[in-house]
Design an enzyme around this catalytic site. Structure first.
Site, PDB file in Angstrom:
ATOM      1  N   GLU A 172      25.588  32.314  53.357  1.00 32.84           N
ATOM      2  CA  GLU A 172      24.434  33.062  53.849  1.00 32.84           C
ATOM      3  C   GLU A 172      23.115  32.467  53.385  1.00 32.84           C
ATOM      4  O   GLU A 172      22.052  32.875  53.849  1.00 32.84           O
ATOM      5  CB  GLU A 172      24.496  34.476  53.249  1.00 32.84           C
ATOM      6  CG  GLU A 172      24.853  35.567  54.193  1.00 32.84           C
ATOM      7  CD  GLU A 172      24.753  36.905  53.497  1.00 32.84           C
ATOM      8  OE1 GLU A 172      24.203  37.823  54.093  1.00 32.84           O
ATOM      9  OE2 GLU A 172      25.217  37.031  52.342  1.00 32.84           O
ATOM     10  N   GLU A 209      22.784  28.626  43.488  1.00 33.73           N
ATOM     11  CA  GLU A 209      24.209  28.693  43.837  1.00 33.73           C
ATOM     12  C   GLU A 209      24.337  29.024  45.313  1.00 33.73           C
ATOM     13  O   GLU A 209      23.465  29.679  45.876  1.00 33.73           O
ATOM     14  CB  GLU A 209      24.896  29.821  43.034  1.00 33.73           C
ATOM     15  CG  GLU A 209      25.047  29.533  41.558  1.00 33.73           C
ATOM     16  CD  GLU A 209      25.614  30.735  40.796  1.00 33.73           C
ATOM     17  OE1 GLU A 209      25.770  31.820  41.397  1.00 33.73           O
ATOM     18  OE2 GLU A 209      25.898  30.580  39.604  1.00 33.73           O
ATOM     19  N   ARG A 243      32.047  41.433  47.385  1.00 41.25           N
ATOM     20  CA  ARG A 243      31.979  41.294  45.935  1.00 41.25           C
ATOM     21  C   ARG A 243      33.310  41.718  45.332  1.00 41.25           C
ATOM     22  O   ARG A 243      33.874  42.739  45.730  1.00 41.25           O
ATOM     23  CB  ARG A 243      30.865  42.162  45.378  1.00 41.25           C
ATOM     24  CG  ARG A 243      30.580  41.889  43.917  1.00 41.25           C
ATOM     25  CD  ARG A 243      29.178  41.503  43.738  1.00 41.25           C
ATOM     26  NE  ARG A 243      28.809  41.121  42.403  1.00 41.25           N
ATOM     27  CZ  ARG A 243      27.546  41.161  41.982  1.00 41.25           C
ATOM     28  NH1 ARG A 243      26.597  41.591  42.769  1.00 41.25           N
ATOM     29  NH2 ARG A 243      27.247  40.749  40.779  1.00 41.25           N
ATOM     30  N   GLU A 265      32.996  36.486  44.539  1.00 41.58           N
ATOM     31  CA  GLU A 265      32.928  36.894  45.934  1.00 41.58           C
ATOM     32  C   GLU A 265      34.256  36.488  46.583  1.00 41.58           C
ATOM     33  O   GLU A 265      34.709  35.349  46.434  1.00 41.58           O
ATOM     34  CB  GLU A 265      31.741  36.195  46.627  1.00 41.58           C
ATOM     35  CG  GLU A 265      31.464  36.675  48.032  1.00 41.58           C
ATOM     36  CD  GLU A 265      30.534  37.903  48.127  1.00 41.58           C
ATOM     37  OE1 GLU A 265      30.276  38.548  47.090  1.00 41.58           O
ATOM     38  OE2 GLU A 265      30.088  38.200  49.244  1.00 41.58           O
ATOM     39  N   LYS A 269      17.585  36.164  45.965  1.00 45.36           N
ATOM     40  CA  LYS A 269      18.393  35.688  47.082  1.00 45.36           C
ATOM     41  C   LYS A 269      17.498  35.085  48.155  1.00 45.36           C
ATOM     42  O   LYS A 269      16.431  35.612  48.463  1.00 45.36           O
ATOM     43  CB  LYS A 269      19.298  36.785  47.644  1.00 45.36           C
ATOM     44  CG  LYS A 269      18.690  38.157  47.836  1.00 45.36           C
ATOM     45  CD  LYS A 269      19.769  39.158  48.317  1.00 45.36           C
ATOM     46  CE  LYS A 269      19.165  40.534  48.511  1.00 45.36           C
ATOM     47  NZ  LYS A 269      20.142  41.553  48.898  1.00 45.36           N
ATOM     48  N   LYS A 317      25.331  31.212  48.289  1.00 46.66           N
ATOM     49  CA  LYS A 317      25.511  32.651  48.435  1.00 46.66           C
ATOM     50  C   LYS A 317      26.620  32.867  49.456  1.00 46.66           C
ATOM     51  O   LYS A 317      26.405  32.727  50.659  1.00 46.66           O
ATOM     52  CB  LYS A 317      24.214  33.320  48.896  1.00 46.66           C
ATOM     53  CG  LYS A 317      24.330  34.819  48.978  1.00 46.66           C
ATOM     54  CD  LYS A 317      23.003  35.447  49.370  1.00 46.66           C
ATOM     55  CE  LYS A 317      23.087  36.954  49.322  1.00 46.66           C
ATOM     56  NZ  LYS A 317      24.255  37.484  50.033  1.00 46.66           N
ATOM     57  N   LYS A 320      19.085  31.738  40.126  1.00 43.16           N
ATOM     58  CA  LYS A 320      19.195  32.549  38.899  1.00 43.16           C
ATOM     59  C   LYS A 320      18.606  31.833  37.699  1.00 43.16           C
ATOM     60  O   LYS A 320      18.761  30.619  37.574  1.00 43.16           O
ATOM     61  CB  LYS A 320      20.686  32.819  38.615  1.00 43.16           C
ATOM     62  CG  LYS A 320      21.433  33.454  39.763  1.00 43.16           C
ATOM     63  CD  LYS A 320      22.937  33.524  39.459  1.00 43.16           C
ATOM     64  CE  LYS A 320      23.671  34.227  40.591  1.00 43.16           C
ATOM     65  NZ  LYS A 320      25.127  34.271  40.348  1.00 43.16           N
TER      66      LYS A 320
HETATM   67  N1  LIG Z   1      26.665  32.926  43.896  1.00 42.62           N
HETATM   68  C1  LIG Z   1      26.532  34.246  43.997  1.00 42.62           C
HETATM   69  N2  LIG Z   1      25.972  34.963  42.995  1.00 42.62           N
HETATM   70  C2  LIG Z   1      25.829  36.307  43.088  1.00 42.62           C
HETATM   71  N3  LIG Z   1      26.174  37.023  44.161  1.00 42.62           N
HETATM   72  C3  LIG Z   1      26.723  36.365  45.216  1.00 42.62           C
HETATM   73  C4  LIG Z   1      26.928  34.960  45.168  1.00 42.62           C
HETATM   74  N4  LIG Z   1      27.488  34.594  46.342  1.00 42.62           N
HETATM   75  C5  LIG Z   1      27.629  35.699  47.068  1.00 42.62           C
HETATM   76  N5  LIG Z   1      27.171  36.782  46.416  1.00 42.62           N
HETATM   77  C6  LIG Z   1      27.144  38.141  46.989  1.00 42.62           C
HETATM   78  O1  LIG Z   1      25.803  38.410  47.402  1.00 42.62           O
HETATM   79  C7  LIG Z   1      25.503  39.770  47.124  1.00 42.62           C
HETATM   80  C8  LIG Z   1      24.011  40.005  47.032  1.00 42.62           C
HETATM   81  O2  LIG Z   1      23.361  39.800  48.267  1.00 42.62           O
HETATM   82  P1  LIG Z   1      23.530  40.700  49.574  1.00 42.62           P
HETATM   83  O3  LIG Z   1      22.302  40.530  50.389  1.00 42.62           O
HETATM   84  O4  LIG Z   1      24.836  40.397  50.227  1.00 42.62           O
HETATM   85  O5  LIG Z   1      23.523  42.120  48.927  1.00 42.62           O
HETATM   86  P2  LIG Z   1      23.979  43.473  49.563  1.00 42.62           P
HETATM   87  O6  LIG Z   1      25.407  43.702  49.178  1.00 42.62           O
HETATM   88  O7  LIG Z   1      23.595  43.564  50.987  1.00 42.62           O
HETATM   89  O8  LIG Z   1      23.149  44.445  48.701  1.00 42.62           O
HETATM   90  P3  LIG Z   1      21.613  44.738  48.731  1.00 42.62           P
HETATM   91  O9  LIG Z   1      21.125  44.456  50.111  1.00 42.62           O
HETATM   92  O10 LIG Z   1      21.593  46.172  48.309  1.00 42.62           O
HETATM   93  O11 LIG Z   1      21.056  43.798  47.685  1.00 42.62           O
HETATM   94  C9  LIG Z   1      26.242  40.018  45.843  1.00 42.62           C
HETATM   95  O12 LIG Z   1      26.474  41.375  45.650  1.00 42.62           O
HETATM   96  C10 LIG Z   1      27.534  39.245  46.040  1.00 42.62           C
HETATM   97  O13 LIG Z   1      28.475  40.070  46.721  1.00 42.62           O
HETATM   98 MG   LIG Z   2      21.822  43.744  51.925  1.00 45.29          MG
HETATM   99 MG   LIG Z   3      26.882  40.131  51.019  1.00 46.61          MG
END
Ligand SMILES: Nc1ncnc2c1ncn2[C@@H]1O[C@H](COP(=O)(O)OP(=O)(O)OP(=O)(O)O)[C@@H](O)[C@H]1O
Ligand SMILES: [Mg+2]
Ligand SMILES: [Mg+2]
Length: 615
Positions: free
Chosen positions: A420, A266, A273, A321, A444, A268, A425
């Site tokens: 990003e 998917e 969130r 998101e 991710k 990102k 998944k």
């Molecule tokens: N398709 C998607 N599926 C799941 N999450 C998504 C998706 N698109 C965007 N996101 C966002 O990406 C986040 C996860 O990656 P991210 O690197 O931004 O995490 P973070 O908030 O920095 O937390 P951490 O670094 O602790 O994992 C999710 O919490 C969500 O907000």
């Molecule tokens: Mg992070």
């Molecule tokens: Mg994020």
């Protein structure tokens, strides 16, 4: 009663063995269940240092100055003396206890009860308005004069919002399940480990779906443990902790990890969130990653909810998101734009930054929890029961393929589209929704990782350096720390001075000034790190780094990679403030050690992107 709790706290503080802590607390909670069940909820909240479920947002964290004043007035000591003690001891709880101990009392006041203490704490947290400071001091004094032995120490720490006895919330949950297990089974038989574990899994599982002791504790008091899942389950209106993802270095790593499994890629999205809830009665709300209620920030999103629902959609929990949206060009805007949106009391007619919601998961629909369904099922239901609204609501873009080139093309497209990178998944096997877990079933892949930078870190600001030259009047740089949940301490990791716009330098300095403290907290692990000024641990910043190195000065992850040296960041760069993370959600020492180890493996393998050139 409160004395028993404080005695238990002392015993817990004296050991680091998790099993022992669990058993000490279980014994205490067991007595509460049998002798004072009405106080159980208060006791649990005192153990986890909260006043209510997280999403209700009521917090203590009374400032040092109010506490010192109250301690002084309750014990008849001058503020100077208390400040001097504080400078020497470093812990206001200890200072309060010593001050109480040295005090001669004419008569013994009535012993404190757990329920009473908790009730007053809650009152203190809700006081606001003109003379609130005085009322708070009076209420604190009222409790303080009844304190005996070590009670003043824990009372003050509760007021500060930090117990610091090495009692993690999950341990409280486990102890609670053991205590109930004991209370519900006949005492003649010793429980088998299996039976205990089962009780534990039930309570933990239920808490993941419904993180509210307000609901779980009364249900446990009323029904057998086995009955708990039928009484408490995912409920719209109560946010669950979101599922989190693991970082990966490259698409090839994703293919290795998911070999032989069906998976989906998917986009990102780079926003915030947003967990959207619709209740049966039509009530609606949005929660952040941190279970903070964002409804006042997104009235426009709440208003469009009806348009997004198919006709038969009556209640739901959606995982999404929220992304800044350019309504003219019809495209996604970078996160930086979203971060300029007002956070509180937003009026629909004044909104300057529009958002589009991208839904990627459906956790609850029309009275039924979908957590244990496969992602394939959940997604099918999502598509069947919701309707895209251009520029307002969309399904996360997805693609299924296990071909490296296809995935690379999809990744490039996502970056082109201001995303990003990708979230990959599992789709069928092992694809249930795992609340609050950083799961191996969600990976991710960020553009940054491919550039060799690695994932960003989220670090806590604990110190500052007086600015010179162009930065006169603001701070020239800051001292950052990661968090070690085991030791409950902030470990200094690096100095940071780059990545700040001039505007950011001003606003950050302003926002931190109210949190200046006279000296570093006793739970800051500083090593040889120094700073000109110190801050209370309140703000989390996202930071990127060129690489991590072993450091004789900093103490991050000490003991994990080297027995006495810590890890530090080289060329750290400020990215953004993370309003959606609390200091205790910051990157942990263990994660820092992990990043360091992965970097060593990658550079030893001579793999791509090993360079650490930074501008
Ligand atoms: N398709 C998607 N599926 C799941 N999450 C998504 C998706 N698109 C965007 N996101 C966002 O990406 C986040 C996860 O990656 P991210 O690197 O931004 O995490 P973070 O908030 O920095 O937390 P951490 O670094 O602790 O994992 C999710 O919490 C969500 O907000
Ligand atoms: Mg992070
Ligand atoms: Mg994020």
């Amino acid at each position: 009663m409160y004395a028993d709790l404080c005695a238990t706290f002392d015993l817990i503080a004296a050991t680091t063995k998790r099993l022992e802590i669990t058993s000490l607390l279980a014994t205490f909670l067991h007595t509460v269940i049998t002798a004072h069940p009405a106080d159980l909820l208060s006791a649990v909240y005192l153990c986890i240092n909260r006043l209510c479920p997280e999403y209700e947002g009521l917090e203590l964290g009374i400032g040092e100055s109010i506490l010192m004043k109250a301690i002084g007035e309750a014990t008849g000591r001058t503020l100077q003396k208390i400040k001097a003690d504080m400078a020497e001891v470093g812990d206001l709880g200890e200072v309060a206890m010593a001050s109480r101990g040295s005090q001669k009392t004419m008569f013994q006041p009535k012993p404190l009860e757990v329920g009473k203490v908790f009730k007053v704490l809650k009152e203190i947290a809700t006081i606001s308005g003109g003379s609130s400071q005085k009322v708070k001091v009076d209420k604190i004094k009222g409790l303080m004069v009844s304190c005996r032995g070590n009670e003043a120490k824990y009372l003050v720490r509760s007021l500060e919002g930090k117990l610091r006895i090495g009692l993690a919330e999950r341990t409280v949950l486990v102890s609670l399940s053991h205590a109930f297990f004991r209370a519900r089974t006949s005492t003649s038989r010793k429980p088998t480990d299996d039976a205990l574990k089962r009780a534990e899994d039930i309570v933990k599982g239920v808490y993941m779906e419904l993180p509210s002791y307000d609901q779980i504790v009364p249900a446990l008091l009323e029904y057998p443990i086995d009955e708990l899942p039928n009484r408490c389950h995912l409920t719209p209106g109560i946010p669950l902790k979101p599922m989190l993802a693991h970082p990966t270095k490259a698409i090839s790593e994703v293919l290795d990890r998911f070999e032989g499994k069906l998976f989906t890629c998917e986009y990102k999205y780079d926003g915030e969130r947003a967990q959207m809830h619709l209740l049966d009665d039509g009530k609606r709300c949005i929660f952040s990653r941190n279970s903070e209620n964002l409804s006042a920030k997104y009235p426009d999103v709440l208003a469009r909810l009806d348009k997004m629902c198919a006709e038969d959609t009556k209640s739901f929990v959606l995982d999404c998101e929220a992304v800044a949206w350019d309504t003219e060009k019809q495209c996604i805007l970078p996160f930086q734009v979203l971060s300029t949106r007002k956070r509180k009391d937003v009026k629909e007619e004044n909104i300057t930054v529009q958002v589009c919601i991208f839904a990627f998961d459906l956790l609850y629909l029309n009275g039924e929890s979908l957590l244990r369904h496969t992602l394939q099922d959940r997604r099918a239901l999502l598509h069947a029961h919701f309707v895209p609204v251009p520029g307002q609501f969309a399904f996360a873009k997805s693609m299924e393929s296990n071909n490296l080139d296809d995935i690379q093309v999809f990744l490039d497209e996502s970056i082109q589209g201001n995303c990003e990178g990708l979230m990959v998944k599992t789709l069928v096997d092992e694809s249930s929704y795992e609340p609050s877990r950083r799961s191996r079933n969600w990976l991710k892949v960020k553009k940054d990782y491919l550039d060799g930078v690695g994932d960003s870190l989220d670090l806590v600001v604990i110190g500052g350096y007086i600015g010179k030259g162009k930065r006169t009047g603001v701070y020239g740089g800051y001292l950052l720390a990661c968090y070690d949940p085991e030791a409950e301490e902030y470990q200094a990791i690096c100095k940071i001075g780059t990545g700040f716009s001039e505007e950011a330098l001003t606003t950050l300095a302003e926002s931190l000034k109210p949190h200046l403290i006279d000296q570093p907290k006793s739970y800051y692990r500083l090593g040889d790190a120094k700073a000109d000024v110190w801050f209370d641990a309140v703000q989390v910043w996202e930071v990127k780094t060129a690489d991590l190195s072993i450091s004789p000065v900093y103490q991050a992850a000490v003991g994990l990679v080297d027995s006495s040296k810590g890890i530090s960041l080289r060329f750290p760069r400020f990215i953004r403030v993370r309003d959606d993370k609390s200091p205790e959600d910051a990157t942990t020492g263990e994660q820092v050690a992990d990043m360091y180890n992965r970097q060593q493996i990658n550079s030893a393998a001579g793999g791509g992107g090993g360079g650490d050139d930074d501008e």
